[in-house]
Design an enzyme around this catalytic site. Sequence first.
Site, PDB file in Angstrom:
ATOM      1  N   GLU A  72      18.550  49.330  60.026  1.00 56.53           N
ATOM      2  CA  GLU A  72      17.470  50.265  60.332  1.00 56.53           C
ATOM      3  C   GLU A  72      17.960  51.352  61.284  1.00 56.53           C
ATOM      4  OE1 GLU A  72      12.832  49.518  60.506  1.00 56.53           O
ATOM      5  OE2 GLU A  72      13.741  48.944  62.409  1.00 56.53           O
TER       6      GLU A  72
ATOM      7  N   HIS B 160      30.163  26.778  51.117  1.00 55.88           N
ATOM      8  CA  HIS B 160      29.930  26.207  49.794  1.00 55.88           C
ATOM      9  C   HIS B 160      29.099  27.147  48.932  1.00 55.88           C
ATOM     10  CE1 HIS B 160      31.594  22.298  51.044  1.00 55.88           C
ATOM     11  NE2 HIS B 160      31.090  22.634  52.226  1.00 55.88           N
TER      12      HIS B 160
ATOM     13  N   LYS C 232       5.809  53.228  54.344  1.00 53.86           N
ATOM     14  CA  LYS C 232       4.426  52.991  54.782  1.00 53.86           C
ATOM     15  C   LYS C 232       3.476  54.002  54.141  1.00 53.86           C
ATOM     16  CE  LYS C 232       5.623  51.340  59.453  1.00 53.86           C
ATOM     17  NZ  LYS C 232       5.492  51.668  60.894  1.00 53.86           N
TER      18      LYS C 232
END
Length: 545
Positions: A351, A382, A510
């Site tokens: 960000e 793994h 937004k």
Amino acid sequence: MTELTQLASWQALALHSKTVPHMRELFKQQPQRFDDMSTKACGLLLDYSKNRASTETLSLLFALAKESKLEEKIKAMFAGSTINNTEQRAVLHTALRAPKDKVIDVEGVNIVAEVQQTLDKMEGFVGSVTTGDWKGYTGKTITDVVSIGIGGSFLGPKIVSQALRPYWTGQLNCHFVANVDGTSIIEKLKGLNAETTLFVMSSKSFGTQETLTNTLSAKDWFLAQGATQSDVAKHFVAVSSNVAKATEFGIDANNIFPMWDWVGGRYSLWSAIGLPIALLVGMDNFRELLAGAHEMDNHFLETPLESNMPVIMGMFSLWYGNFFNAQSHVVLTYDHYLRGLPAYFQQLDMESNGKSVTLNGTDVDYSTGPVIWGGEGTNGQHAYHQLLHQGTALIPADFIMPLNSHNPIGEHHVQLASNCFGQTQALMQGRTFDEALAELSTSSLPDSEKQLIAQHKVMPGNKPSNTLLMDKLTPTTLGALIALYEHRTFVQGAIWQINSFDQWGVELGKQLGNDVLDRLTAQADATDLDTSSNALINLFRQNKI
């Protein structure tokens, strides 16, 4: 070419990057490499010897830092200069952990005094809740805290609380809610008792869509359990700068903790946003967290570039991104309590430095923020470590491990450490074809098959990593570690000449989300957007595909 790529040090690094030997050779040439390329600060040890770097590389990287005026930029941030130029704001999360006698002036106000007042207010509140003096609407003490936020007001408190689990006082449980998906809050509220639950709502504007929606749903649940509107004040507190909206909601003005424009969300856990942390570990431990961060602040501000831990880490990240085309960076925590840090550092870095325009509005012509990802060891070994060892992409890695465990049972910790150190060695050293073939020498396989399998077992090595160690995970060392990554992020942004402290991409998301919401709740089908968006909106309105 931009101003940055025209710098003599940048161009020298571009040429030098083509001549750096394999790390195997570097270790042969420099037997004391660990001593030369490790440093200690603030309870942390950084081993950066397993990087594609000679002494010449380091000299050139520090020359770039100096030519980019990094030291002046660091001082400007600490002094409260308006370095967030798109929002005309100072950047002073460092003031949140400054000592009481420090004076930092912002528009004629000593903000350190305001911070200390807030910490004292937090201390009084935390004490009243954890001692049982704070009572719910039926006279019962609080047992559970629900923290509602999004972004930095969610990730910071959650990850730090998780990391400091050994320091919980035991009086409270805490539940973190962020996602606007209703399932998130419904699942968190299951099994809770409204009479003994406290909600902490964190939103600077008291209007962030996800946070407000979740808070309203929490309030509906609370009232549905038999409480009344007048009882809200005993069970809801806020961290917000919008006192009017918070009091209208029903929160007592005395239970509203401030936020400031000079602190970005992803840097805010040190403020009252960290109230859930303090409720869980107590204010003494919260202050130790701040003290560790402040110690790293001092190290960053005062230490010469050549031994400055955030500078070293930031310059290496830039080295790989800009001169070796590394597109991502992996953070691997060899401690279960630190398992959430990769997600926190992901938000912090991506960000901040996910930008493509310089401070003066020029498009960059070089890579900026990489993808940050990771997980906890040994689980990742793994899963995705295979890509680190034999994949075609260069992915620098950070390994983080305390030398002492909070839970030293059996051989667990020594095995954990052996895996951590073994991975860094394998990434650096790799395995040649001859070494792989020699390992197969006792096999009964035909020579042709040995040759084939050996080819598949070759690992190029020369994969860079840093190793960060601490004696033990404590509030102090955690504070220093997080501040280290904050400042590492700053270093990169300063060199790239971008604004690491705004987030216009988030803001656009937004805005468009609200536009779509209007169409989802409208009476008629959407027709005025692109055909894909129209179709998706209308399918949602029909509740079927």
